[in-house]
Structure formats: structure tokens, C-alpha cells
Design an enzyme around this catalytic site. Structure first.
Site, PDB file in Angstrom:
ATOM      1  N   ARG A  61      33.647  32.187  38.964  1.00  0.00           N
ATOM      2  CA  ARG A  61      34.129  30.494  38.319  1.00  0.00           C
ATOM      3  C   ARG A  61      33.350  29.910  38.747  1.00  0.00           C
ATOM      4  NH1 ARG A  61      40.292  32.393  40.132  1.00  0.00           N
ATOM      5  NH2 ARG A  61      39.271  33.755  41.331  1.00  0.00           N
ATOM      6  N   CYS A 114      34.271  31.387  44.170  1.00  0.00           N
ATOM      7  CA  CYS A 114      35.064  31.455  44.155  1.00  0.00           C
ATOM      8  C   CYS A 114      36.268  33.548  44.728  1.00  0.00           C
ATOM      9  CB  CYS A 114      35.513  31.757  42.834  1.00  0.00           C
ATOM     10  SG  CYS A 114      34.555  32.801  41.660  1.00  0.00           S
TER      11      CYS A 114
END
Lengths: 146, 287
Positions: free
Chosen positions: B250, B245
Site C-alpha cells: 500500500r 504499511c
């Protein structure tokens, strides 16, 4: 005229004395507890996208209302009920910039977020909170231009 | 939402329900750990007895861009009063995004005796379960950790380059605007920008949050996850997958989904992610 609104200057001074993460959190939670969402006479959900703060994952919205004497009153909505930082920032911006001279508000730098929340704030959170400052700043500049 | 055991996960045991946590609040073999994106949430109220593990303060090396070392992890584990046998149950805001990240870092030190509370903080609050501002105090432990092992669940830029050249699957879990390069970072932000926008060549874009039900933050059943990752994006359980990410947080959520909910044996998280790749000289970028 000083470059920074007086109440914001005082608040930044308060945060400059913070020595621990927990103390900073307590101060900010107290601020967030005072958050009141935008009144219905200004806006009702679903809020229009053109008032939405870019990058803010807490789904923050900002409105500015003209006040007599070259100032603005700012209103906020934070759609994420767990968006405590966004609520604290909204209270800070309202309490320190509403009613302040728009020339000063237009000069407020988004990096006040780092002075308030600390330099180690995550990028995502920092982006969103700085986005709130940027919208307030843009509203002041718009008022100056008119 | 159906019971965790009925959702068809490869490793359903890696998730626990809010009910399970409520029943184990005083279990000395369990430590409940909150990890949040919003730095105010834990102090404003948390699951009774839960300790906080913060990404910036607890999991990163204070100087180098890297995670804490063995000594740092031992100090953290001692502070939160766990032993290698303690079952760590992570939960947090943002659909357990940071909880998954903390669990992933614990894996680097071999502490795989860890779970995620399905639905995270959101579901716990929605169900009206107790919250407290009281800070728990656990006796410090002597935790002896192995050296950090980056070889199993972590990928570095050279691995990613090999992946690109071999055309092996990469999953970019950022938003479509970040993937396309339209959104790079906020100007004036001092720490985590990237000089170039776009994505690593060959990567597929599957935003991390697609794996959860937004109403209550629970993970989608395996069948729905397979539709996303396998039918739409052509992954297969025997693939060697790298996820990324912006800084690896994430993507640790997607790592958890692929590794444990769908049972992929070889999934690594590239924590250098876009803030490394988007700043590297002379690496290929796609838009």
C-alpha cells in the site's frame, strides 16, 4: 460423524489435484460466476454492519437461515463488483456448508482458504476470505448453543 | 474528473488516461501490464493485449524475503516481451494499489520508463471498454538489466531507525485501526503476522486510499493532495520521507503520489514495514 462436511471434503479433494495457478484461477472463476447475492426477503442494502465480515476488503456480508433438521442455509453479499475471490468463496461456502450438519460446520477451520486459494495468497485477501469462514462457523456455533 | 494535464501534478507524464491506453493497445513500444490484489481478476478478463505481473509469483524471491534479483527481473522482462525501451503501463484493481507496487519494483531495476493508467481497472470497466480472456503471446526478448539498486527508492530498518532518531517524516499508510495497534493481524494466519501492534514513533497516519477518488479510482488533483499531505500532515516537498504499511505494497501507492504527483525528490518505501518492525526485538513502538 465425520469432522468435515462431505461436500466440502470433495471440493478440497478437487483442489488438491490443481497443479497450476491458471488451473486454480479457472476453477475459482467458474465458481464465482455462479454467485447470487442475498435475496431481498433476507436482506436489502444498505446491509447491516453486524452481518459484515471483518477484514474483508470486498465488503462481504453473511446471513444464516434456520433449516429443518439441524442445518443452516447461508446467504452472502459482496459489495465490491471486482471481488471475484470473495464471490467464489461465498459460492463454496453455500454449496458445501448450507444444509450440512451444524456440528460439522462449527468445526470447519478458516485455513481451508489456503487449501482452496493456495498458500501464496496475499495476507489481505487471506484475512478477508478466512473472515467469511469464521462468520459461517460462528453462526453454526450460535445455532448449536441455542 | 479533469484531464490529467490540468490537475497540477509535478510529473503528469507518469499517468496515462484510459483513452490513451485504448489508443495504444497495438503500439509495439508499449506494454500494458495488469497487477491485481485479487488473483482471479486478470484471468477473468483484462485489457486486450495486457500481460499479468503477479506480486507473489513474479516480483518476490521465492526463498528470501526480498525482491527478485537481476537475473529474475531479466527473466520476467523477457517473458512479458519488453526491452529497456518499452513503455510499461501498469493498471490494476484496488485503485491501482498493486500496479503502483509493480511499478516501484521495476524502478529498482532502473525501468523507470513506466506509467500508471489513471483509474485502473475500475475506470476501464466503468467506461465499458473491451475486456478479453485471451492470453497474449509476445516474442521473448533479451533484456539486460542492471543490478538491483535499493539505494534510491527503498528503505531498510536501519534507515528507518535513523529517521526516527533524527525525527524525519514517516508516513504510515495503514488503516487507523492498524496504526493504533487495535488491529494486528488475523489469528491463525501463518505468514504475515506481527507480534506487536502500533506504529513507528513519530509516524503520521495517512491511509493510502485518501489519495484517490473512490468513485472511479482516479488520483485526486495536486491541490487536494497537498491539503492532505502538507496542510494536515506538515510534509514539505524538500523533506526526506519514508513511507510504510504492512508489507510495503500500500505504501508504494503513496510513494508514487509523493514522488511523482507532488514531485518530492526523496521518498523511500520501507517494504519491511510493520511485519518487520512489529516483530523486531527492542525497537521503539508508539500507540
Amino acid at each position: 460423524m465425520p469432522e468435515i462436511p462431505e461436500r466440502l471434503k470433495e471440493l478440497l479433494a478437487d483442489f488438491s489435484f490443481v497443479t497450476s495457478r491458471s488451473e486454480r484461477a479457472e476453477l475459482l472463476i467458474e465458481l464465482a460466476d455462479r454467485f447470487e447475492p442475498v435475496p431481498s426477503r433476507i436482506a436489502v442494502p444498505p446491509y447491516p454492519e453486524d452481518h459484515r465480515v471483518q477484514y474483508c476488503e470486498s465488503e462481504a456480508y453473511v446471513w444464516a437461515e434456520d433449516q429443518p433438521g439441524d442445518s443452516l442455509k447461508f446467504y452472502f453479499a459482496v459489495e465490491n463488483p471486482q471481488g471475484l475471490s470473495a464471490m467464489a468463496m461465498a459460492v463454496i461456502l453455500d454449496e458445501t456448508l448450507s444444509g450440512a450438519p451444524v456440528e460439522q460446520v462449527a468445526q470447519v477451520a478458516p485455513d481451508i482458504v489456503l487449501k482452496i486459494f493456495g498458500n501464496d495468497i496475499s495476507m489481505g485477501k487471506g484475512q478477508g476470505l478466512m473472515g467469511m469462514v469464521s462468520v459461517v462457523q460462528a453462526e453454526a456455533r450460535r445455532r448449536l448453543a441455542n | 474528473m479533469t484531464d490529467i494535464s490540468e490537475r497540477g501534478y509535478a510529473h503528469a507524464e507518469m499517468l496515462v488516461s484510459t483513452e490513451w491506453v485504448a489508443e495504444h493497445l497495438n503500439d509495439p513500444n508499449v506494454r500494458i501490464i495488469e497487477s491485481d490484489e485479487d488473483l482471479l481478476l486478470y484471468a477473468s478478463g483484462h485489457v486486450p493485449g495486457a500481460v499479468e505481473v503477479d506480486w507473489t509469483a513474479d516480483l518476490n524471491d521465492p526463498l528470501r524475503r526480498d525482491y527478485l534479483n537481476r537475473e529474475g527481473f531479466e527473466a520476467l522482462a523477457s517473458r512479458i516481451g519488453i526491452t529497456p525501451e518499452t513503455l510499461c503501463v501498469f493498471y490494476g484493481d484496488k485503485n491501482n494499489w498493486w500496479a503502483a507496487y509493480a511499478l516501484w519494483v521495476f524502478h529498482l531495476f532502473g525501468h523507470t520508463n513506466a506509467r500508471i493508467m489513471d483509474g485502473g481497472r475500475l475506470k476501464w470497466v466503468q467506461e465499458g471498454r473491451p475486456m478479453t480472456r485471451e492470453m497474449p503471446a509476445y516474442p521473448r526478448t533479451r533484456y539486460t538489466a542492471p543490478e538491483r539498486d535499493d539505494s534510491v527508492v527503498r528503505a531498510f530498518r536501519d534507515h528507518v531507525m535513523q529517521h526516527v532518531e533524527a525525527r524525519r517524516p514517516l508516513i504510515d499508510v495503514r488503516s487507523p485501526a492498524e496504526f493504533s495497534g487495535e488491529r494486528l493481524h488475523m489469528e491463525d494466519y501463518p505468514n504475515e503476522g506481527a507480534l506487536r501492534g502500533g506504529h513507528i514513533p513519530g509516524a503520521r497516519n495517512v491511509p493510502w486510499s485518501r489519495a484517490v477518488n473512490p468513485q472511479d479510482g482516479t488520483f485526486k488533483p495536486a491541490e487536494e493532495l497537498r491539503l492532505i499531505y502538507e496542510d494536515e500532515h506538515e510534509l514539505s516537498p524538500d523533506d526526506d520521507v519514508i513511507v510504510y504499511c504492512r508489507i510495503g505494497e500500500r505504501s508504494s501507492h503513496t510513494w508514487f503520489v509523493l514522488r511523482y504527483l507532488l514531485g518530492y525528490e526523496k521518498v523511500r518505501n520501507y517494504d519491511g514495514s510493520w511485519t518487520e518492525w512489529g516483530n523486531l526485538v527492542n525497537v521503539p513502538i508508539e500507540r
